[in-house]
Write an enzyme that holds these catalytic residues in place. Structure first.
Site, PDB file in Angstrom:
ATOM      1  N   ARG A 143     -19.366 -69.015  23.599  1.00  0.00           N
ATOM      2  CA  ARG A 143     -20.358 -68.895  22.536  1.00  0.00           C
ATOM      3  C   ARG A 143     -21.409 -67.847  22.903  1.00  0.00           C
ATOM      4  NH1 ARG A 143     -19.622 -74.471  23.523  1.00  0.00           N
ATOM      5  NH2 ARG A 143     -18.706 -75.625  21.760  1.00  0.00           N
ATOM      6  N   LYS A 153     -22.930 -76.600  25.383  1.00  0.00           N
ATOM      7  CA  LYS A 153     -23.857 -77.489  24.686  1.00  0.00           C
ATOM      8  C   LYS A 153     -24.177 -78.704  25.538  1.00  0.00           C
ATOM      9  CE  LYS A 153     -22.420 -76.184  20.000  1.00  0.00           C
ATOM     10  NZ  LYS A 153     -21.853 -76.673  18.719  1.00  0.00           N
ATOM     11  N   HIS A 210     -19.460 -64.886  17.084  1.00  0.00           N
ATOM     12  CA  HIS A 210     -18.618 -66.051  16.802  1.00  0.00           C
ATOM     13  C   HIS A 210     -17.250 -65.630  16.258  1.00  0.00           C
ATOM     14  CE1 HIS A 210     -19.033 -70.352  17.122  1.00  0.00           C
ATOM     15  NE2 HIS A 210     -18.328 -70.515  16.027  1.00  0.00           N
ATOM     16  N   ARG A 245     -15.098 -65.308  19.136  1.00  0.00           N
ATOM     17  CA  ARG A 245     -14.670 -66.646  19.601  1.00  0.00           C
ATOM     18  C   ARG A 245     -13.478 -67.106  18.766  1.00  0.00           C
ATOM     19  NH1 ARG A 245     -16.452 -71.372  22.235  1.00  0.00           N
ATOM     20  NH2 ARG A 245     -16.482 -73.296  21.019  1.00  0.00           N
ATOM     21  N   HIS A 270     -14.687 -77.681  23.028  1.00  0.00           N
ATOM     22  CA  HIS A 270     -14.804 -78.614  21.915  1.00  0.00           C
ATOM     23  C   HIS A 270     -14.705 -80.052  22.414  1.00  0.00           C
ATOM     24  CE1 HIS A 270     -13.330 -75.456  18.763  1.00  0.00           C
ATOM     25  NE2 HIS A 270     -14.617 -75.376  18.994  1.00  0.00           N
ATOM     26  N   TYR A 294      -8.063 -73.762  13.684  1.00  0.00           N
ATOM     27  CA  TYR A 294      -7.388 -72.514  14.043  1.00  0.00           C
ATOM     28  C   TYR A 294      -5.889 -72.584  13.777  1.00  0.00           C
ATOM     29  CZ  TYR A 294     -11.815 -71.516  16.272  1.00  0.00           C
ATOM     30  OH  TYR A 294     -13.151 -71.313  16.497  1.00  0.00           O
TER      31      TYR A 294
END
Length: 293
Positions: free
Chosen positions: A146, A170, A239, A242, A265, A274
């Site tokens: 990210r 994150k 992004h 990504r 994720h 995806y």
């Protein structure tokens, strides 16, 4: 009954005429649907199955989930009004769930376009900013990290011996991402030039010529400028790279669970979007290649 409801919206709820017209259109459409199905049906006798069938017919005609949910909202509002006024004995709409909104497919850059951007020397200059730009593009495309993760990279996060990148994602969760020979050489060349430019090693991996950590805004500007050289699509953000990483991995045989871990994720459900992208590509390939498609 519909007229009473519309007057209620206009004079008691003070809703805009645009809203009233929109609600009326949905209610008239539903009424025409169930009358055409059985002229003995009325607002008092329709049930939840008829509402669901009507919604399905809207989807079959090509209406998007957002539009169908708006139509359902009009019917629900009508039944709440009619039930409160004693015009009907039951509300069959409250148990009906609207269709899930379709998530937009992620934008990505095709592999041949990324190859052209990275491999053609004429695309790049030799200044510090040019070398840094090519480096951050290759990092993003080779690892799928990210924007915030890229900005937060420190020099010590790069393990050249194991060819691994330590990424802090994150909620400060860390993950290890492997990288190949191309990124190793790119990083070595960049770090050597950076140290020479700023006068020594720095904590931050990507820096300005003064040694300050690169900012999100600087990365976004660089990525947009670089991607503009190979694509005309509107979205040209970090992004997108990504998304391009994930799509390229899946197109070349990577498993969904592996891509999930690389992207950081929490759930594989997030990564599954995806697979829709790659399937859309597969349909295009089939359509272009099969003689009877």
């Amino acid at each position: 009954m519909i007229e009473k409801f519309l007057n209620y919206l206009r004079y008691e709820r003070n809703r805009s005429e645009l809203t009233v017209v929109s609600y009326e259109r949905s209610l008239r459409d539903f009424e025409a649907y169930f009358k055409n199905r059985d002229d003995q049906l009325s607002w008092e006798s329709v049930d939840s199955d008829i509402i669901r069938d009507w919604m399905e017919s809207l989807m079959d005609k090509g209406d998007m989930a957002t539009t169908v949910n708006h139509c359902l909202s009009a019917v629900r509002s009508f039944f709440r009004f009619a039930l409160a006024r004693g015009l009907v004995q039951k509300d069959p709409s409250h148990v009906v769930k609207g269709p899930k909104k379709q998530k937009p497919l992620p934008h990505f850059i095709r592999e041949n376009e990324m190859d052209r951007l990275i491999d053609i020397d004429e695309m790049w200059g030799t200044t510090y900013e040019d070398v840094r730009a090519r480096t951050l593009i290759i990092i993003l495309y080779s690892t799928g990290i990210r924007l915030a993760e890229l900005v937060g990279l420190n020099t010590d996060d790069v393990d050249f011996v194991s060819r691994q990148l330590k990424v802090t994602g994150k909620r400060d969760k860390q993950r290890i991402i492997p990288f190949g020979e191309e990124l190793e050489k790119t990083l070595r060349d960049y770090i050597a030039l950076r140290n020479q430019t700023v006068g020594g090693p720095t904590e931050a991996l990507l820096t300005s010529e003064k040694g300050d950590r690169i900012t999100r805004w600087q990365v976004e500007r660089v990525v947009k400028k670089c991607l503009s050289q190979v694509t005309t699509q509107k979205k040209r953000s970090p992004h997108v790279l990504r998304h391009s990483f994930a799509t390229a991995m899946l197109n070349n045989g990577a498993g969904l669970e592996s891509v999930r871990k690389l992207l950081g994720h929490e759930s594989v459900a997030t990564t599954e979007i995806y697979t829709h992208t790659t399937f859309e590509q597969l349909k295009k390939v089939y359509k272009n290649a099969h003689p009877r498609a």
